[in-house]
Scaffold this motif. Structure first.
Motif, PDB file in Angstrom:
ATOM      1  N   SER A  39     -96.648 -16.726  23.749  1.00  0.00           N
ATOM      2  CA  SER A  39     -97.091 -17.824  22.889  1.00  0.00           C
ATOM      3  C   SER A  39     -97.681 -17.312  21.581  1.00  0.00           C
ATOM      4  N   GLY A  40     -97.302 -17.967  20.484  1.00  0.00           N
ATOM      5  CA  GLY A  40     -97.915 -17.710  19.185  1.00  0.00           C
ATOM      6  C   GLY A  40     -99.052 -18.689  18.914  1.00  0.00           C
ATOM      7  N   GLY A  41     -99.239 -19.659  19.815  1.00  0.00           N
ATOM      8  CA  GLY A  41    -100.348 -20.596  19.719  1.00  0.00           C
ATOM      9  C   GLY A  41    -100.110 -21.741  18.749  1.00  0.00           C
ATOM     10  N   VAL A  43    -101.471 -23.378  15.190  1.00  0.00           N
ATOM     11  CA  VAL A  43    -102.127 -22.923  13.958  1.00  0.00           C
ATOM     12  C   VAL A  43    -102.140 -24.078  12.962  1.00  0.00           C
ATOM     13  N   ASP A  78     -96.600 -25.103  15.645  1.00  0.00           N
ATOM     14  CA  ASP A  78     -96.636 -25.096  17.105  1.00  0.00           C
ATOM     15  C   ASP A  78     -95.702 -23.991  17.562  1.00  0.00           C
ATOM     16  N   ALA A  79     -96.290 -22.849  17.894  1.00  0.00           N
ATOM     17  CA  ALA A  79     -95.535 -21.701  18.406  1.00  0.00           C
ATOM     18  C   ALA A  79     -95.995 -21.389  19.824  1.00  0.00           C
ATOM     19  N   THR A  80     -96.374 -22.448  20.560  1.00  0.00           N
ATOM     20  CA  THR A  80     -96.907 -22.254  21.914  1.00  0.00           C
ATOM     21  C   THR A  80     -95.829 -21.939  22.934  1.00  0.00           C
ATOM     22  N   LYS A 155     -92.225 -28.803  18.102  1.00  0.00           N
ATOM     23  CA  LYS A 155     -92.169 -27.344  18.205  1.00  0.00           C
ATOM     24  C   LYS A 155     -91.584 -26.776  16.918  1.00  0.00           C
ATOM     25  N   LYS A 157     -92.686 -25.628  12.521  1.00  0.00           N
ATOM     26  CA  LYS A 157     -93.624 -25.538  11.398  1.00  0.00           C
ATOM     27  C   LYS A 157     -93.420 -26.759  10.504  1.00  0.00           C
TER      28      LYS A 157
END
Length: 192
Positions: A39-41, A43, A78-80, A155, A157
């Motif tokens: 996951s990038g979380g 932000v 959203d990079a979760t 999902k 940017k």
């Protein structure tokens, strides 16, 4: 079968295996390919140091409601790697000038009419989002939902610029002169 017959059979069998192997035009082998995706979380950032910018106001003896001349562009990522969805909320502090205050209950936001642009990732879906939350004008002394997505959406940017008319500040007639400052807090949370 005689011993000589078995020898002939073994020679023929060996020759046919040799012939089979030498006739093949290629050989293949396999190797596993593995990647671990983490996951990038979530932000949220304000692009280019933008702010909710109001023009100077001249007192006239009555309460005055004003809209800003500019609003910040907010980038949501959203990079979760999940399908949880997300939402963005705004809250604000009181406007302060020295010992003087314009209460944050006079500062409101109506989450409609803004610009939402997909930079990358999942397309914007008019029903499931990301989209403005709507719901009419609400005071920023509490949490006001600005953007929302349903589970399984959002999902990627996205850049969001609230409409200048979506913010409003009522300056009481009794306000003392000065430069008043408030902090707008933008919160990105998991879930619709």
């Amino acid at each position: 079968m005689t011993r000589f017959g078995r020898k002939i059979l073994n020679v023929l069998l060996a020759f046919s295996i040799f012939l089979c192997l030498s006739v093949r035009s290629s050989c293949a082998a396999t190797a596993p390919a593995t990647i671990t995706v983490v996951s990038g979380g979530l932000v949220v950032t304000v692009i280019g140091g933008g702010s909710v910018a109001f023009s100077n106001l001249t007192l006239n003896g009555t309460d005055q409601t004003v809209n800003p001349t500019g609003t910040p562009t907010i980038r949501v990522i959203d990079a979760t790697g999940s399908n949880a969805g997300w939402n963005v909320t705004f809250t604000a502090t009181d406007f302060i000038s020295g010992a003087n205050t314009i209460p944050n209950t006079n500062f409101s936001f109506n989450p409609t009419g803004g610009s939402l642009v997909r930079i990358s990732g999942q397309a914007v879906d008019g029903t499931n989002g990301p989209k403005e939350a709507g719901g009419g004008s609400q005071v920023l002394s509490g949490s006001v939902k600005a953007l929302t997505t349903s589970a399984g959406y959002g999902k990627g940017k996205y850049d969001y610029t609230p409409a200048t008319g979506s913010f409003s500040l009522t300056v009481p007639a009794t306000t003392l002169v000065g430069t008043y400052t408030s902090t707008l807090t933008i919160t990105l949370s998991s879930g619709p």
